[in-house]
Scaffold this motif. Structure first.
Motif, short mmCIF file in Angstrom:
data_model
loop_
_atom_site.label_atom_id
_atom_site.label_comp_id
_atom_site.label_asym_id
_atom_site.label_seq_id
_atom_site.Cartn_x
_atom_site.Cartn_y
_atom_site.Cartn_z
N ARG A 35 32.60 43.32 -1.95
CA ARG A 35 33.45 44.39 -1.40
C ARG A 35 33.31 44.47 0.11
O ARG A 35 34.31 44.60 0.82
N GLU A 36 32.08 44.41 0.60
CA GLU A 36 31.85 44.47 2.04
C GLU A 36 32.48 43.27 2.74
O GLU A 36 33.06 43.40 3.82
N PHE A 37 32.38 42.11 2.11
CA PHE A 37 32.97 40.90 2.67
C PHE A 37 34.49 41.01 2.74
O PHE A 37 35.10 40.66 3.75
N LEU A 38 35.09 41.50 1.67
CA LEU A 38 36.55 41.62 1.65
C LEU A 38 37.03 42.65 2.66
O LEU A 38 38.11 42.51 3.24
N LYS A 39 36.22 43.68 2.89
CA LYS A 39 36.58 44.72 3.85
C LYS A 39 36.45 44.23 5.29
O LYS A 39 37.32 44.48 6.11
N ASP A 40 35.36 43.52 5.58
CA ASP A 40 35.11 43.05 6.95
C ASP A 40 34.27 41.78 6.91
O ASP A 40 33.05 41.82 7.02
N PRO A 41 34.94 40.62 6.72
CA PRO A 41 34.21 39.36 6.58
C PRO A 41 33.25 39.06 7.73
O PRO A 41 32.13 38.64 7.51
N ARG A 42 33.68 39.28 8.95
CA ARG A 42 32.81 38.97 10.09
C ARG A 42 31.51 39.76 10.05
O ARG A 42 30.44 39.22 10.27
N ARG A 43 31.64 41.03 9.76
CA ARG A 43 30.45 41.87 9.70
C ARG A 43 29.55 41.47 8.53
O ARG A 43 28.33 41.38 8.66
N ALA A 44 30.14 41.22 7.38
CA ALA A 44 29.38 40.88 6.18
C ALA A 44 28.65 39.55 6.30
O ALA A 44 27.62 39.35 5.65
N LEU A 45 29.15 38.66 7.15
CA LEU A 45 28.56 37.32 7.27
C LEU A 45 27.56 37.21 8.42
O LEU A 45 27.01 36.13 8.64
N ARG A 46 27.30 38.30 9.12
CA ARG A 46 26.31 38.25 10.21
C ARG A 46 24.95 37.89 9.65
O ARG A 46 24.57 38.33 8.57
N GLY A 47 24.22 37.11 10.41
CA GLY A 47 22.89 36.71 9.96
C GLY A 47 22.98 35.73 8.82
O GLY A 47 24.03 35.15 8.56
N GLY A 48 21.93 35.53 8.13
CA GLY A 48 21.95 34.65 6.97
C GLY A 48 21.88 33.17 7.28
O GLY A 48 21.98 32.34 6.39
N GLY A 49 21.74 32.81 8.55
CA GLY A 49 21.57 31.42 8.92
C GLY A 49 22.83 30.57 8.89
O GLY A 49 22.76 29.35 8.86
N LEU A 50 24.00 31.21 8.90
CA LEU A 50 25.25 30.45 8.89
C LEU A 50 25.69 30.11 10.31
O LEU A 50 25.54 30.93 11.22
N SER A 51 26.29 28.95 10.46
CA SER A 51 26.87 28.58 11.74
C SER A 51 28.20 29.30 11.90
O SER A 51 28.76 29.83 10.93
N SER A 52 28.73 29.32 13.12
CA SER A 52 30.03 29.96 13.33
C SER A 52 31.11 29.25 12.51
O SER A 52 32.02 29.89 11.99
N GLN A 53 31.01 27.95 12.37
CA GLN A 53 31.98 27.19 11.58
C GLN A 53 31.89 27.60 10.10
O GLN A 53 32.92 27.78 9.44
#
Length: 67
Positions: free
Chosen positions: A21-39
């Motif tokens: 739900r958080e991801f669908l609402k605001d993907p950029r915010r939900a994906l912060r951190g977690g070791g993911l690259s910008s790509q």
């Protein structure tokens, strides 16, 4: 880029309703951190909502059917 971080994030999005739900609402915010690259973050954010919903529904159905 970390394949394991990407896979962990995908698994969380597919199995954790609140995270989804958080991801669908605001993907950029939900994906912060977690070791993911910008790509990787862009790739995940680009997934179609309908595709994610179908996949999640299929996973739930398989879990309910015991398979």
């Amino acid at each position: 880029m970390s394949l394991s971080a990407y896979q962990r994030t995908l698994a969380r999005l597919y199995t954790d309703e609140r995270a989804r739900r958080e991801f669908l609402k605001d993907p950029r915010r939900a994906l912060r951190g977690g070791g993911l690259s910008s790509q990787e973050r862009r790739s995940l954010a680009a997934l179609a909502a309908a595709r994610r919903a179908r996949f999640c529904k299929g996973l739930r159905r398989k879990r309910e059917e015991g398979g």
